[in-house]
Design an enzyme around this catalytic site. Structure first.
Site, PDB file in Angstrom:
ATOM      1  N   HIS A 211       0.808  -1.213   0.000  1.00  0.00           N
ATOM      2  CA  HIS A 211       0.000   0.000   0.000  1.00  0.00           C
ATOM      3  C   HIS A 211       0.847   1.271   0.000  1.00  0.00           C
ATOM      4  O   HIS A 211       0.456   2.285  -0.577  1.00  0.00           O
ATOM      5  CB  HIS A 211      -1.002   0.008   1.173  1.00  0.00           C
ATOM      6  CG  HIS A 211      -0.377   0.028   2.522  1.00  0.00           C
ATOM      7  ND1 HIS A 211       0.083  -1.109   3.151  1.00  0.00           N
ATOM      8  CD2 HIS A 211      -0.153   1.043   3.390  1.00  0.00           C
ATOM      9  CE1 HIS A 211       0.562  -0.798   4.347  1.00  0.00           C
ATOM     10  NE2 HIS A 211       0.429   0.509   4.515  1.00  0.00           N
ATOM     11  N   ASP A 212       2.002   1.243   0.642  1.00  0.00           N
ATOM     12  CA  ASP A 212       2.835   2.448   0.714  1.00  0.00           C
ATOM     13  C   ASP A 212       4.114   2.344  -0.114  1.00  0.00           C
ATOM     14  O   ASP A 212       5.079   3.059   0.151  1.00  0.00           O
ATOM     15  CB  ASP A 212       3.197   2.759   2.173  1.00  0.00           C
ATOM     16  CG  ASP A 212       2.111   3.540   2.903  1.00  0.00           C
ATOM     17  OD1 ASP A 212       1.278   4.170   2.224  1.00  0.00           O
ATOM     18  OD2 ASP A 212       2.088   3.510   4.139  1.00  0.00           O
ATOM     19  N   LYS A 215       6.150   5.335  -1.344  1.00  0.00           N
ATOM     20  CA  LYS A 215       7.044   6.117  -0.482  1.00  0.00           C
ATOM     21  C   LYS A 215       8.493   6.081  -0.951  1.00  0.00           C
ATOM     22  O   LYS A 215       9.297   6.936  -0.556  1.00  0.00           O
ATOM     23  CB  LYS A 215       6.971   5.607   0.955  1.00  0.00           C
ATOM     24  CG  LYS A 215       5.680   5.958   1.675  1.00  0.00           C
ATOM     25  CD  LYS A 215       5.697   5.396   3.094  1.00  0.00           C
ATOM     26  CE  LYS A 215       4.444   5.764   3.862  1.00  0.00           C
ATOM     27  NZ  LYS A 215       4.431   5.158   5.225  1.00  0.00           N
ATOM     28  N   HIS A 240       2.597   9.784  -2.983  1.00  0.00           N
ATOM     29  CA  HIS A 240       3.039   8.377  -2.920  1.00  0.00           C
ATOM     30  C   HIS A 240       1.967   7.433  -3.465  1.00  0.00           C
ATOM     31  O   HIS A 240       2.281   6.334  -3.926  1.00  0.00           O
ATOM     32  CB  HIS A 240       3.441   7.980  -1.492  1.00  0.00           C
ATOM     33  CG  HIS A 240       2.312   7.644  -0.573  1.00  0.00           C
ATOM     34  ND1 HIS A 240       1.613   8.595   0.126  1.00  0.00           N
ATOM     35  CD2 HIS A 240       1.755   6.444  -0.222  1.00  0.00           C
ATOM     36  CE1 HIS A 240       0.684   8.003   0.863  1.00  0.00           C
ATOM     37  NE2 HIS A 240       0.750   6.690   0.662  1.00  0.00           N
ATOM     38  N   HIS A 267      -5.947   5.835   0.484  1.00  0.00           N
ATOM     39  CA  HIS A 267      -6.189   7.128   1.156  1.00  0.00           C
ATOM     40  C   HIS A 267      -7.436   7.834   0.622  1.00  0.00           C
ATOM     41  O   HIS A 267      -7.682   8.994   0.966  1.00  0.00           O
ATOM     42  CB  HIS A 267      -4.971   8.047   1.015  1.00  0.00           C
ATOM     43  CG  HIS A 267      -3.847   7.689   1.941  1.00  0.00           C
ATOM     44  ND1 HIS A 267      -3.945   7.782   3.315  1.00  0.00           N
ATOM     45  CD2 HIS A 267      -2.600   7.215   1.682  1.00  0.00           C
ATOM     46  CE1 HIS A 267      -2.804   7.393   3.866  1.00  0.00           C
ATOM     47  NE2 HIS A 267      -1.973   7.052   2.896  1.00  0.00           N
ATOM     48  N   ASP A 295      -4.865   0.093   7.721  1.00  0.00           N
ATOM     49  CA  ASP A 295      -3.675   0.941   7.803  1.00  0.00           C
ATOM     50  C   ASP A 295      -3.816   1.990   8.891  1.00  0.00           C
ATOM     51  O   ASP A 295      -2.888   2.219   9.678  1.00  0.00           O
ATOM     52  CB  ASP A 295      -3.449   1.612   6.437  1.00  0.00           C
ATOM     53  CG  ASP A 295      -2.161   2.407   6.383  1.00  0.00           C
ATOM     54  OD1 ASP A 295      -1.167   1.981   6.998  1.00  0.00           O
ATOM     55  OD2 ASP A 295      -2.143   3.456   5.709  1.00  0.00           O
TER      56      ASP A 295
END
Length: 353
Positions: A211-212, A215, A240, A267, A295
């Site tokens: 998911h990240d 970054k 991101h 998000h 998250d």
């Protein structure tokens, strides 16, 4: 046999093979053996009536059949010195008539063996006709099995890459690998609670660590800034999600397509106030809606460079307040229904100080 060719899950193919062999020649039990090259062993993947069995390569009737590439048929196992009676002693089962047929891949290499035990007819003996039938089945199933094993290897490799890349993303922001592991487990529990199939829930568990991943494209000075972000810095952080999608988009592989969805949409907010696309309600993929809850729960539960860990009561209050705003109401309801299980996961995968 049609079930075997239409199946892509290795465990299911092996079960179908064992059942087909048993029914084809009227045996009491049928075992599918594969080779473990790394350990120099042969082992049962499916064995009617018993758990996994492992023996050194080249030993026992199955080891000899695999080593020689030739089928073996015997009327009384205990009169044959190649028979290993250890498993009979452990289980109390009495093996008598046995037929063992190696099976090969498309290159002709032996990759395992069928073993049928105890003919269930009045004569209680396997015949040359049984050997012919089981040999045909072994020839057919062995080639199908190889295709499934190759597919499984590709899937396993993708999962390993996804898990590793997810941890790399977290390392960039000085988080531990346990964050992505916890989010994965939370997502799996929530997906099942929402009624997703076990296959879809497992897919989400596999891809949610990504998911990240976006970054990796965020400068350290912004990503790990301990104080409040400026508006400009916040926009950089928000990017991101787009970076994650860019890294993963375009693949035809189911895992990477799902990972792209999670990376881009985790998000987004139920009321349309999220980013990067301002999606609203069910415009947001269910994977994104589930990962959002997983998250945020983990982020609030953990101490980070910019905040202390929140107490559980405060986290619960936030989810109640944000139900129907930030979060899908159904996912929030699943969160509260499964909270004891989620807390168990949090405890089990806690970050060690």
């Amino acid at each position: 046999m049609a079930k075997i060719t239409g199946e892509t899950r290795l465990e299911n193919v092996l079960v179908y093979m064992a059942n087909m062999g048993r029914e084809l020649i009227v045996a009491d039990r049928c075992t599918v053996w594969l080779i473990d090259e790394a350990k120099q062993e042969v082992y049962t993947t499916v064995a009617h009536g018993v758990r996994e069995i492992r023996i050194p390569a080249g030993t026992g009737l199955v080891g000899h059949a695999i080593a020689s590439g030739e089928p073996i048929i015997i009327e009384d196992a205990y009169l044959d010195p190649r028979h290993n009676p250890d498993n009979d002693r452990k289980t109390g089962y009495v093996s008598k008539s046995i037929i063992t047929i190696p099976f090969r891949n498309n290159d002709g290499t032996v990759i395992g063996a069928y073993q049928a035990i105890n003919k269930m007819t009045e004569t209680a003996k396997f015949t040359s006709k049984d050997m012919e039938l089981l040999s045909l089945a072994a020839s057919y199933a062995g080639k199908s099995l190889e295709s499934v094993m190759l597919h499984q290897e590709i899937v396993d490799t993708q999962r390993e890459i996804i898990a590793t890349m997810g941890e790399i993303g977290e390392m960039r922001s000085k988080e531990t690998g346990n964050h992505v592991k916890r989010v994965a487990e939370y997502s799996y529990v929530l997906a099942l609670a929402l009624g997703l199939s076990p296959k879809e829930a497992e897919l989400l568990r596999t891809v949610s660590p990504m998911h990240d991943i976006g970054k990796v494209g965020i400068p350290d000075a912004v990503l790990n800034k301990p104080g409040k972000l400026t508006d400009e810095e916040y926009e950089i952080i928000k990017s991101h999600t787009r970076i994650g999608r860019q890294l993963l988009k375009g693949s035809r592989r189911e895992l990477l397509r799902a990972a792209s969805i999670v990376a881009e949409q985790h998000h987004e907010k139920w009321d349309g106030g999220g980013y990067p696309n301002g999606l609203k309600g069910e415009e947001i993929h269910v994977y994104g809606r589930i990962t959002a809850v997983a998250d945020v729960f983990d982020a609030l539960s953990a101490e980070r460079v910019y905040k202390a860990a929140w107490p559980l009561e405060r986290i619960e209050r936030l989810f109640r307040e944000e139900r129907g705003k930030h979060f899908d109401p159904a996912v929030v309801d699943a969160f509260f229904a499964k909270l004891p299980q989620l807390l168990d996961i949090r405890e089990r995968l806690t970050d060690k100080g």
